[in-house]
Scaffold this active site. Structure first.
Site, mmCIF file in Angstrom:
data_model
loop_
_atom_site.group_PDB
_atom_site.id
_atom_site.type_symbol
_atom_site.label_atom_id
_atom_site.label_comp_id
_atom_site.label_asym_id
_atom_site.label_seq_id
_atom_site.Cartn_x
_atom_site.Cartn_y
_atom_site.Cartn_z
ATOM 1 C CB SER A 163 -15.246 -7.016 -1.879
ATOM 2 O OG SER A 163 -15.809 -5.881 -2.554
ATOM 3 C CE1 TYR A 210 -11.118 -7.728 -5.563
ATOM 4 C CE2 TYR A 210 -13.328 -6.582 -5.924
ATOM 5 C CZ TYR A 210 -12.240 -6.683 -5.234
ATOM 6 O OH TYR A 210 -12.225 -6.118 -3.905
HETATM 7 N N1 LIG Z 1 -10.111 -0.702 -1.618
HETATM 8 C C1 LIG Z 1 -11.448 -1.103 -1.828
HETATM 9 O O1 LIG Z 1 -12.289 -0.317 -2.016
HETATM 10 C C2 LIG Z 1 -11.591 -2.550 -1.387
HETATM 11 C C3 LIG Z 1 -13.368 -2.717 -1.228
HETATM 12 C C4 LIG Z 1 -13.458 -3.932 -1.043
HETATM 13 C C5 LIG Z 1 -12.509 -5.071 -0.712
HETATM 14 N N2 LIG Z 1 -11.369 -4.752 -0.796
HETATM 15 C C6 LIG Z 1 -10.290 -5.799 -0.620
HETATM 16 O O2 LIG Z 1 -9.446 -5.108 0.459
HETATM 17 C C7 LIG Z 1 -8.092 -5.948 0.202
HETATM 18 C C8 LIG Z 1 -6.875 -5.169 0.363
HETATM 19 O O3 LIG Z 1 -6.970 -4.229 -0.993
HETATM 20 P P1 LIG Z 1 -6.717 -2.658 -0.799
HETATM 21 O O4 LIG Z 1 -7.769 -1.780 -1.402
HETATM 22 O O5 LIG Z 1 -6.168 -2.173 0.512
HETATM 23 O O6 LIG Z 1 -5.622 -2.614 -2.008
HETATM 24 P P2 LIG Z 1 -3.908 -2.428 -2.085
HETATM 25 O O7 LIG Z 1 -3.689 -1.171 -1.276
HETATM 26 O O8 LIG Z 1 -3.570 -2.635 -3.506
HETATM 27 O O9 LIG Z 1 -3.388 -3.479 -1.250
HETATM 28 C C9 LIG Z 1 -3.325 -4.934 -1.679
HETATM 29 C C10 LIG Z 1 -2.232 -5.450 -1.013
HETATM 30 O O10 LIG Z 1 -2.060 -6.886 -1.517
HETATM 31 C C11 LIG Z 1 -0.541 -7.286 -1.637
HETATM 32 N N3 LIG Z 1 -0.639 -8.067 -2.821
HETATM 33 C C12 LIG Z 1 -1.076 -7.946 -4.192
HETATM 34 N N4 LIG Z 1 -0.657 -8.937 -4.948
HETATM 35 C C13 LIG Z 1 -0.083 -9.740 -4.133
HETATM 36 C C14 LIG Z 1 0.564 -10.945 -4.264
HETATM 37 N N5 LIG Z 1 0.366 -11.633 -5.372
HETATM 38 N N6 LIG Z 1 0.943 -11.662 -3.403
HETATM 39 C C15 LIG Z 1 1.034 -11.122 -1.901
HETATM 40 N N7 LIG Z 1 0.757 -9.815 -1.779
HETATM 41 C C16 LIG Z 1 0.047 -9.076 -2.901
HETATM 42 C C17 LIG Z 1 0.010 -5.792 -2.173
HETATM 43 O O11 LIG Z 1 1.261 -5.729 -1.905
HETATM 44 P P3 LIG Z 1 2.382 -5.873 -2.896
HETATM 45 O O12 LIG Z 1 1.982 -5.263 -4.143
HETATM 46 O O13 LIG Z 1 3.413 -5.282 -2.188
HETATM 47 O O14 LIG Z 1 2.424 -7.444 -3.211
HETATM 48 C C18 LIG Z 1 -0.826 -5.043 -1.105
HETATM 49 O O15 LIG Z 1 -0.137 -4.968 0.188
HETATM 50 C C19 LIG Z 1 -8.161 -6.845 -0.983
HETATM 51 O O16 LIG Z 1 -8.789 -8.110 -0.803
HETATM 52 C C20 LIG Z 1 -9.370 -6.094 -1.887
HETATM 53 O O17 LIG Z 1 -9.997 -6.918 -2.656
HETATM 54 C C21 LIG Z 1 -10.940 -3.497 -1.141
#
Ligand SMILES: NC(=O)c1ccc[n+]([C@@H]2O[C@H](COP(=O)([O-])OP(=O)(O)OC[C@H]3O[C@@H](n4cnc5c(N)ncnc54)[C@H](OP(=O)(O)O)[C@@H]3O)[C@@H](O)[C@H]2O)c1
Length: 269
Positions: A144, A157
């Site tokens: 990130s 985080y």
């Molecule tokens: N969105 C942003 O602005 C942003 C920016 C920079 C980086 N990121 C990174 O991108 C990645 C994806 O995030 P996102 O933004 O797409 O968020 P999201 O929509 O909340 O997706 C997170 C995913 O991780 C899964 N997850 C959460 N806890 C888990 C666990 N204990 N075991 C297995 N799976 C788990 C969730 O599924 P379940 O709840 O079904 O388990 C979901 O599929 C993350 O690493 C985040 O840090 C996001």
């Protein structure tokens, strides 16, 4: 005669594929012909996404339910990575909590480090071990932009993503001169449910001009992979800033090692 039959790209395992960035990765990789293993905790969602992918693309798609903040969940996915068909791992699962450290429950801190750091590390190892034995494979770790500097409200985080940055960059030397690839993806702010998980309302408070769509993020990340990038920052307009950071931190690393105490610490002479 040109060869019109392209080789099957193999199976891609996408962690965190039940929503957000991971869900779009699964879809875009299915469109590229990969068979997909979708990993997350919410089984119904995974099964619905897998069925949708199978209906739209001529591929296999399976749900693998695992809680990656638990050792048993990591083992489940680790064992699947070891199978011969796996050619790509997208280490995407992760979560944030928008809270000061003192207001963050211990259990949330423990789960965040277990998922964002421990699971990502162990699954990266499993992938590189399997890919080395096979002579090829690609590991993609999702970090990130928040891992570059302290940002208010996300002390744990931000630090987990700083870990992903250093850890994944460090792996480049382990895959040098091989057919293995390691890509670090550094999204900025991207539309996803992750903002609700972190603490509602934060996404809506951001100006639209700095928030990327999930689709654009994943397409840019895959484009970066196609271009052979080791580090892909989908929303960083000036790539030279990344190079300058890498150069500066490499120089700082060298400068940190010196037998002599720095002049400013030579008290009394
Ligand atoms: N969105 C942003 O602005 C942003 C920016 C920079 C980086 N990121 C990174 O991108 C990645 C994806 O995030 P996102 O933004 O797409 O968020 P999201 O929509 O909340 O997706 C997170 C995913 O991780 C899964 N997850 C959460 N806890 C888990 C666990 N204990 N075991 C297995 N799976 C788990 C969730 O599924 P379940 O709840 O079904 O388990 C979901 O599929 C993350 O690493 C985040 O840090 C996001």
């Amino acid at each position: 005669m040109p060869n019109t039959i392209s080789a099957h790209p193999g199976t891609a395992i996408v962690t965190g594929a039940s929503s957000g960035i991971g869900k779009i990765y699964a879809e875009r990789l299915a469109a590229r012909g990969y068979d997909i293993v979708l990993v997350a905790r919410r089984e119904e969602r995974l099964r619905a996404i897998a069925a949708d992918l199978r209906s739209r693309f001529a591929i296999q798609a399976d749900a693998l339910v695992a809680d990656l903040s638990e050792p048993s969940g990591v083992v489940t996915v680790r064992d699947r990575i070891a199978a011969d068909d796996v050619s790509l791992l997208i280490n995407n699962a992760g979560f944030s909590a928008l809270k000061a450290l003192t207001e963050t429950p211990d259990e949330v801190i423990t789960r965040m480090v277990a998922l964002n750091v421990t699971a990502l590390t162990l699954l990266s190892k499993a992938a590189l071990v399997a890919f080395k034995a096979r002579g090829s494979g690609t590991l993609v770790n999702i970090g990130s932009g928040a891992g570059f500097a302290p940002y208010p409200g996300i002390p744990v985080y931000g630090a987990t993503k700083a870990y992903v940055y250093l850890f994944t960059q460090s792996l480049q030397s382990e895959v040098a001169d091989t057919n293995l690839r390691v890509q670090l993806v550094l999204p900025g702010a991207v539309v996803s449910e992750g903002w609700e998980v972190a603490g509602g309302g934060a996404l809506e408070a951001l100006p639209e001009s700095i928030v990327m769509t999930t689709e654009d993020c994943v397409e840019a990340a895959l484009n970066g992979l196609d271009r052979g990038e080791c580090v892909t920052a989908p929303s960083l307009q000036d790539e030279a800033m990344l190079r300058a950071h890498e150069t500066d931190t490499a120089a700082l690393l060298q400068a940190m090692f010196d037998a002599r105490p720095a002049q400013r610490y030579k008290l009394g002479g």
